[in-house]
Scaffold this active site. Structure first.
Site, PDB file in Angstrom:
ATOM      1  N   ASP A  41       0.801  -1.231   0.000  1.00  0.00           N
ATOM      2  CA  ASP A  41       0.000   0.000   0.000  1.00  0.00           C
ATOM      3  C   ASP A  41       0.832   1.280   0.000  1.00  0.00           C
ATOM      4  O   ASP A  41       0.412   2.307   0.525  1.00  0.00           O
ATOM      5  CB  ASP A  41      -0.971   0.025   1.207  1.00  0.00           C
ATOM      6  N   LYS A  50       1.789   2.146  -5.086  1.00  0.00           N
ATOM      7  CA  LYS A  50       2.344   1.588  -6.335  1.00  0.00           C
ATOM      8  C   LYS A  50       1.440   1.879  -7.531  1.00  0.00           C
ATOM      9  O   LYS A  50       1.903   2.292  -8.588  1.00  0.00           O
ATOM     10  CB  LYS A  50       2.531   0.060  -6.187  1.00  0.00           C
ATOM     11  N   GLY A  77      -4.475  -4.320  -3.805  1.00  0.00           N
ATOM     12  CA  GLY A  77      -5.485  -3.298  -4.098  1.00  0.00           C
ATOM     13  C   GLY A  77      -4.727  -2.042  -4.479  1.00  0.00           C
ATOM     14  O   GLY A  77      -4.110  -1.416  -3.629  1.00  0.00           O
ATOM     15  N   HIS A  78      -4.700  -1.732  -5.761  1.00  0.00           N
ATOM     16  CA  HIS A  78      -3.913  -0.593  -6.252  1.00  0.00           C
ATOM     17  C   HIS A  78      -4.856   0.521  -6.691  1.00  0.00           C
ATOM     18  O   HIS A  78      -5.661   0.333  -7.597  1.00  0.00           O
ATOM     19  CB  HIS A  78      -3.009  -1.041  -7.412  1.00  0.00           C
ATOM     20  N   GLN A 136       2.029  -6.118  -3.141  1.00  0.00           N
ATOM     21  CA  GLN A 136       2.454  -6.238  -1.740  1.00  0.00           C
ATOM     22  C   GLN A 136       3.731  -5.416  -1.537  1.00  0.00           C
ATOM     23  O   GLN A 136       3.935  -4.445  -2.234  1.00  0.00           O
ATOM     24  CB  GLN A 136       2.669  -7.715  -1.329  1.00  0.00           C
TER      25      GLN A 136
HETATM   26  P1  GDP Z   1      -0.772   0.315  -3.510  1.00  0.00           P
HETATM   27  O1  GDP Z   1      -1.344  -0.971  -3.044  1.00  0.00           O
HETATM   28  O2  GDP Z   1       0.704   0.403  -3.250  1.00  0.00           O
HETATM   29  O3  GDP Z   1      -1.106   0.654  -4.935  1.00  0.00           O
HETATM   30  O4  GDP Z   1      -1.429   1.455  -2.600  1.00  0.00           O
HETATM   31  P2  GDP Z   1      -2.995   1.556  -2.187  1.00  0.00           P
HETATM   32  O5  GDP Z   1      -3.751   2.045  -3.349  1.00  0.00           O
HETATM   33  O6  GDP Z   1      -3.451   0.330  -1.512  1.00  0.00           O
HETATM   34  O7  GDP Z   1      -2.906   2.639  -1.029  1.00  0.00           O
HETATM   35  C1  GDP Z   1      -2.374   3.910  -1.248  1.00  0.00           C
HETATM   36  C2  GDP Z   1      -3.485   4.929  -0.911  1.00  0.00           C
HETATM   37  O8  GDP Z   1      -2.904   6.213  -0.797  1.00  0.00           O
HETATM   38  C3  GDP Z   1      -4.514   5.065  -2.000  1.00  0.00           C
HETATM   39  O9  GDP Z   1      -5.731   5.422  -1.416  1.00  0.00           O
HETATM   40  C4  GDP Z   1      -3.978   6.196  -2.867  1.00  0.00           C
HETATM   41  O10 GDP Z   1      -5.002   6.880  -3.567  1.00  0.00           O
HETATM   42  C5  GDP Z   1      -3.381   7.077  -1.814  1.00  0.00           C
HETATM   43  N1  GDP Z   1      -2.186   7.839  -2.223  1.00  0.00           N
HETATM   44  C6  GDP Z   1      -1.192   7.512  -3.076  1.00  0.00           C
HETATM   45  N2  GDP Z   1      -0.231   8.460  -3.069  1.00  0.00           N
HETATM   46  C7  GDP Z   1      -0.626   9.398  -2.184  1.00  0.00           C
HETATM   47  C8  GDP Z   1      -0.040  10.599  -1.692  1.00  0.00           C
HETATM   48  O11 GDP Z   1       1.057  11.007  -2.069  1.00  0.00           O
HETATM   49  N3  GDP Z   1      -0.754  11.286  -0.747  1.00  0.00           N
HETATM   50  C9  GDP Z   1      -1.955  10.881  -0.300  1.00  0.00           C
HETATM   51  N4  GDP Z   1      -2.568  11.605   0.620  1.00  0.00           N
HETATM   52  N5  GDP Z   1      -2.526   9.744  -0.726  1.00  0.00           N
HETATM   53  C10 GDP Z   1      -1.863   9.009  -1.646  1.00  0.00           C
HETATM   54  P1  IMO Z   2      -0.884  -4.208  -2.211  1.00  0.00           P
HETATM   55  O1  IMO Z   2      -0.396  -4.749  -3.547  1.00  0.00           O
HETATM   56  C1  IMO Z   2      -0.988  -4.617   2.101  1.00  0.00           C
HETATM   57  C2  IMO Z   2      -0.958  -8.678   3.727  1.00  0.00           C
HETATM   58  C3  IMO Z   2      -2.210  -9.117   4.447  1.00  0.00           C
HETATM   59  C4  IMO Z   2      -1.626 -10.106   5.440  1.00  0.00           C
HETATM   60  C5  IMO Z   2      -0.516 -10.770   4.637  1.00  0.00           C
HETATM   61  C6  IMO Z   2      -0.925 -12.074   3.985  1.00  0.00           C
HETATM   62  O2  IMO Z   2      -2.168  -3.506  -2.265  1.00  0.00           O
HETATM   63  O3  IMO Z   2       0.209  -3.430  -1.563  1.00  0.00           O
HETATM   64  P2  IMO Z   2      -2.512 -12.793   1.991  1.00  0.00           P
HETATM   65  O4  IMO Z   2      -3.817 -12.259   1.527  1.00  0.00           O
HETATM   66  O5  IMO Z   2      -1.418 -12.621   0.979  1.00  0.00           O
HETATM   67  O6  IMO Z   2      -2.633 -14.166   2.519  1.00  0.00           O
HETATM   68  O7  IMO Z   2      -2.125 -11.873   3.259  1.00  0.00           O
HETATM   69  O8  IMO Z   2      -0.151  -9.837   3.629  1.00  0.00           O
HETATM   70  N1  IMO Z   2      -1.190  -8.185   2.350  1.00  0.00           N
HETATM   71  C7  IMO Z   2      -1.145  -6.894   2.009  1.00  0.00           C
HETATM   72  N2  IMO Z   2      -1.003  -5.788   2.759  1.00  0.00           N
HETATM   73  N3  IMO Z   2      -1.084  -4.507   0.767  1.00  0.00           N
HETATM   74  C8  IMO Z   2      -1.197  -5.606  -0.012  1.00  0.00           C
HETATM   75  O9  IMO Z   2      -1.151  -5.549  -1.364  1.00  0.00           O
HETATM   76  C9  IMO Z   2      -1.285  -6.865   0.608  1.00  0.00           C
HETATM   77  N4  IMO Z   2      -1.438  -8.141   0.166  1.00  0.00           N
HETATM   78  C10 IMO Z   2      -1.364  -8.924   1.236  1.00  0.00           C
HETATM   79  O10 IMO Z   2      -2.845  -8.032   5.070  1.00  0.00           O
HETATM   80  O11 IMO Z   2      -1.023  -9.407   6.489  1.00  0.00           O
HETATM   81 MG    MG Z   3      -2.867  -1.663  -1.782  1.00  0.00          MG
END
Ligand code: GDP
Ligand code: IMO
Ligand code: MG
Length: 427
Positions: A13, A16, A40-41, A230
């Site tokens: 998270d 990415k 979840g991107h 991840q």
């Molecule tokens: P990912 O899994 O690495 O793609 O990241 P996620 O989408 O799960 O979580 C990142 C969250 O932060 C999302 O809700 C993005 O919209 C938000 N986000 C990304 N970059 C920034 C930033 O620079 N500032 C803020 N406030 N939010 C951001």
């Molecule tokens: P993105 O790509 C954050 C965490 C879960 C749990 C562990 C194992 O959005 O960054 P699993 O479902 O693989 O059996 O879970 O890994 N986890 C993540 N945490 N971002 C993710 O993906 C994750 N994918 C798995 O919360 O701790």
């Molecule tokens: Mg994510």
């Protein structure tokens, strides 16, 4: 040409999806190489917000190709929902997305197994997203998984039934009541029906051998960006085992997950938040349990993109960051979410750990026994809204950036200061 890589350096998270979307115009192909719908991107632009689980984040550039590599595991049900989400906004991924025949399928019974295993662990649960990740990769390694290319075969139904029966046997041994669990709010039978219907949706997508596809593309001079899922600290080998995911999230995973040689890897973008978050169980040395942690969660909207769970929050951990940079050979750092720290007068940053009264600068085997040791820096204490270039950065943010670059000996080349595509600054 080489394959550039963008991957997470923390516990996922890091942002990415947003940064891959921003970098997509520079590349011809965007490829996922591992993980599955546990990811979840999030991508935001023009007032729209999308969360992708399986489909690469390059999909919003219709003239760019996207690939789901052999190292990825796919749940047709989740995939077809993503397709619907995109179709709803007039984006048709059938035009610019291909899938590896060698990617593995997540069956409904894999999800059931995930739930059973997790429940049986009680308070030692991993905090899995329950998307069937562990059981599906287990079957892949046990050489009994079902691969994407098999969906066209006449014996697909019988192979499906055979594997499901094996899972059922395991589930029965756990004294488990199948009526107890729902999968995404559905009973097993209803979920299975939707899953089978979703296989038909996948049949509309072109399937390729990702190893040939990528290497041929490189020969033709095409550029590729591999999108990690991840984060490094969730890697099956190097993360905080057993509180990890079931794939190699590090750069090495690109080679096995797409079918390219190590010599074909180019730039490695390592992405991190200006602080740390973690969802699920496991060690988190710089975790905060106070108002500062709450402020980070509120300001950063730190709730899981896949499960909606509140994310644990804490200060930036440079010991862990250095470990991740080492494992991945990071050439460029990307720092996201600096805007979230705008309300802090002082900011802490972990520069070493204490283990049994000794100061150490590495992650030890007993990674659950360390305590973070901090240095304190002045916060920038001002919103970053409207800043369009590094010239507009407050002094103390520049100081924070310098501190990290000196400690990690790595250049931060991109800064994200908000969720929207436009809130990105190149340095
Ligand atoms: P990912 O899994 O690495 O793609 O990241 P996620 O989408 O799960 O979580 C990142 C969250 O932060 C999302 O809700 C993005 O919209 C938000 N986000 C990304 N970059 C920034 C930033 O620079 N500032 C803020 N406030 N939010 C951001
Ligand atoms: P993105 O790509 C954050 C965490 C879960 C749990 C562990 C194992 O959005 O960054 P699993 O479902 O693989 O059996 O879970 O890994 N986890 C993540 N945490 N971002 C993710 O993906 C994750 N994918 C798995 O919360 O701790
Ligand atoms: Mg994510």
């Amino acid at each position: 040409m080489k394959v550039d890589v963008l991957l997470g350096l923390q516990w996922g998270d890091e942002g990415k999806g947003k940064i891959v979307d921003v970098l997509t115009p520079e590349y011809d192909i965007i490829a996922r190489f591992q993980g599955g719908p546990n990811a979840g991107h999030t991508i935001e632009f023009d007032g729209l917000k999308f969360v992708l689980h399986t489909i690469p984040s390059g999909i919003f550039n219709s003239n760019k190709q996207n690939l789901i590599g052999n190292g990825v595991i796919i749940d047709p049900y989740v995939f077809s929902k993503e397709v619907k989400q995109l179709n709803f906004k007039n984006i048709d991924p059938r035009k610019n997305l291909v899938i590896s025949r060698k990617s593995h399928l997540i069956l409904p019974s894999h999800r059931m197994l995930d739930a059973v295993y997790e429940k049986s662990k009680g308070k030692f649960k991993i905090g899995s997203t329950l998307k069937g990740i562990g059981p599906t990769y287990t079957d892949k390694v046990a050489r009994q998984g079902l691969r994407m290319g098999e969906i066209f075969n006449n014996d697909f139904d019988s192979k499906y039934a055979e594997l499901k029966a094996k899972h059922q046997q395991i589930i029965n041994s756990y004294n488990y009541d199948p009526g107890e669990f729902k999968i995404d709010g559905l009973s097993f039978d209803d979920y299975e029906k939707e899953w089978i219907a979703a296989i038909e949706v996948i049949k509309d997508f072109e399937q390729v051998d990702s190893e040939n596809y990528i290497n041929e593309s490189l020969k033709q001079g095409k550029s590729v960006l591999a999108e990690g899922a991840q984060g490094t600290l969730l890697d099956i080998d190097f993360g905080s085992y057993p509180f990890v995911t079931s794939s190699n999230t590090i750069c090495a995973g690109v080679c096995s997950g797409l079918g390219i040689a190590p010599s074909k890897v180019g730039k490695v973008y390592g992405i991190f938040k200006a602080y740390c978050t973690r969802v699920g169980s496991g060690p988190f040395p710089s975790e905060l349990f106070d108002d500062d942690g709450k402020l980070m969660r509120d300001e950063g909207n730190e709730y899981g993109s896949t499960t909606g769970r509140p994310r644990r929050c804490g200060w930036l951990d440079l010991v862990a960051l250095n470990y991740s940079i080492m494992l991945n050979g990071v050439t460029d750092l990307v720092m996201t979410k600096g805007d979230v720290l705008a309300g802090f007068e002082k900011i802490k940053i972990s520069t070493s750990y204490k283990l049994k009264e000794q100061l150490i600068d590495y992650i030890p085997f007993e990674d659950d026994k360390v305590k973070a040791v901090y240095e304190e820096l002045p916060g920038w204490n001002t919103p970053l809204d409207g800043i369009t270039g590094i010239g507009g950065f407050p002094e103390h943010l520049n100081h924070y950036i310098d501190f990290i670059e000196k400690f990690t000996k790595t250049h931060i080349s991109i800064l994200s200061i908000g969720p929207d595509r436009k809130q990105t600054i190149f340095r």
